[in-house]
Write an enzyme that holds these catalytic residues in place. Sequence first.
Site, short mmCIF file in Angstrom:
data_model
loop_
_atom_site.label_atom_id
_atom_site.label_comp_id
_atom_site.label_asym_id
_atom_site.label_seq_id
_atom_site.Cartn_x
_atom_site.Cartn_y
_atom_site.Cartn_z
N CYS A 241 0.82 -1.20 0.00
CA CYS A 241 0.00 0.00 0.00
C CYS A 241 0.85 1.25 0.00
CB CYS A 241 -0.94 0.02 1.20
SG CYS A 241 -0.11 -0.12 2.79
N THR A 242 2.18 1.12 0.19
CA THR A 242 3.02 2.32 0.16
C THR A 242 3.35 2.73 -1.26
OG1 THR A 242 5.04 1.00 0.34
CG2 THR A 242 4.09 1.79 2.37
#
Length: 770
Positions: free
Chosen positions: A379-380
């Site tokens: 998700c980064t």
Amino acid sequence: MVELNSCSPQSVRVQKDGSLEIGDTTTFSRYLRGGVVTEVKRPKTVRHKPLDIALLQPHVVAQNTQEVQRAHCLHQAFHVLHKFQQLHGRLPKPWDPDDAETVVELAQDLEPLKGTEEESLDEALLRTIALSSAGTLSPMAAIMGGVAAQEVLKAISRKFMPLDQWLYFDALECLPEDETLLPSPEDCQPRNCRYDGQIAVFGTDLQEKLSDQHYLLVGAGAIGCEMLKVFALVGLGVRANGGVTVADMDYIERSNLSRQFLFRPKDVRRPKAEVAAAAAHRLNPDLRATPYTCPLDPTTEDIYDDSFFSRVNGVVAALDSFQARHYVAARCTHYLKPLLEAGTQGTWGSASVFVPYVTEAYRGPASDAASEDAPYPVCTLRHIPSSMEHSVQWAQDQFEGLFRLSTETINCYQQTCTSLSATDRTETLALLQQVMGVLRTRPQTWQDCVVWALGHWQLCFHDKVLEGGTQFSSGSNKCPHPLQFDPNHDMHFLYVLAAANLYARMHGLPGSQSQPALRELLTRLLESDSRPQNLFSAEHGQEQLKELQETLDDWRKGPPLKPVLFVKVMTANFHVDFVVAATDLRCQNYGILPVNHARIKQIVGRIIPAIATSTAVVAGLLGLELYKVVSGLRSHGTFRHSYLHLAENHFIRSAPSAPAVQSFRDLKWTCWDRLKVPAVQPERTLKSLLAHLQEEHGLKVEMLLHHQALLYSSGWSSEKQAQHLCLRVTELVQHVTGWKPKPGLKVLVFELSCEGEEEEMAFPPLHYEL
């Protein structure tokens, strides 16, 4: 020690010093250095009892004897509720004591579970379950739905350990501690509204409180989308003085679509905050969702200022870095706002709650790379990168999109022969754009593959950067600069070399590792200036659709494409080379330097994707804590920190610690306390401020700091002290730091140390009111 290469999987034990013990190697050749250790998970056969037997002799997932006994009681409670429903055609009425007693009596007539003859039924627990059983709570549905979905994936994939055999979960601690505050049957009557299931459990009072809440949601990624769903379904912020502010500076990428369910293919390259807020409003038209596309960090404290936080009742952090979490937590501590925080890494997840004066404050790891082997949540991945890790994950996402997803899409099109009008046009076009690039026909030669790779380099690191430059001028974002291709630049060259070889492999064509020949070809292509432009733009009109359809029809005549699955092997397969080069170039675009290529290789392959099951569960767990926070004052023992590993069926919930109390002489405080100095007219001088602290709190200040700038020290010369002591406090801050107070600022925060303090002591912050 080459003999290991032909061995069957060996048991490996990791020693305290990090070395590996692998058994007797005395007959092997000498170990020198390096090598790769790959974990091999051995298959295990699991046998479950049939349902009719398991109902009478359940195996339950639990951590200790007390949890097992509670699970057995819950097992019997469901038996009784089913029996009650068969007898009366309904569940017990909400908070009806007569129905609850009937349930207890039915339970007493049940045969004890096999192997549990000595366990007595917890009648109080049964009674509470019966009183609230008619309700439905969306956070509970999210938790159990996420667990059940993961079990389906286990059954299909035969990966991970299935439940054995029952999982019972309860959150009865969400109900009021004080029995006099429990809802009455009248308070739980249906209102013919979407919240009737929730009102049946908590009554109308909590529903009214939820409606008036205003929450700040920081992050609109996988967990953020799930939390917006929770907000919409529980009815948070649906009144005029309530609402949800969604803060996220990022833009939607195609890879987000598999785990961030509020987004659709048409939303790619749009701001996450705006799309998520609009989608949440569609879930519940009464939800007042406001998007903010600027980051929440020290550069935007004029936006997220005293006035902003004065309107906020609480904060939910759905963030991808510990640095960001620490900052948001510090803001919550400063403004005394409750913080709900969650994170996932694959099938791992956690959900935590931090309430002013009730629980400890947030204390996460100091950095995102606590160890070199730490996994990285996918998700980064960011449209606007601010670190090398963001760029690594963007590069791996590019690999997946170019060499696997787009290939599978074209193969699917070849097999079904459908027209674009019958498919999800936006997503299909986006994938096909990548795989076709500058080519009008399927590649036939190595040179065609090089032309495609060069065109894609131009698209990613020059054209798109030029198009999007206007989006990057706010907050901490660095305005990107486009790159000019240089065949003599190592990373420019490596990208084209790797991309062309992978593209050739996709099409079943021979590649080339000859670097001199490739440099000569690139020089020729650049000198001829005859490189075609990318075939398809972002806008897809009828003419372009027709042209794309014709191109696809031409491509369909050839054999199926070969998807390239990413493998982290340090050989000449160009997988890691592509990711390293793409990472380096994106970092150059955004001024993220220096780039450590060895570190890139360490990160690649340890990227952990966010998955919908884990995010649903942790969002549900936060939803339960939200009920507790909104309901009002309660002890820290009723809140829960939760940790889970869906792959191995580990579920741990524990009460957070109370805030630690520190003391100095007669002064006592916790992390939530502060020393307040009220405003006076005319404004205080530094001398009068120090005198106030000594008179009111018995503190003889030795040092006073503002944002790490030293304003006063008792160790200074008398002359320097006198110069500072005579200044008004705001004049002093401006004199030392160059800072000017912004309109609406209500408080200046100082750090201090005092005479006689111990080495590890941290005094509460000094809040100087303006």
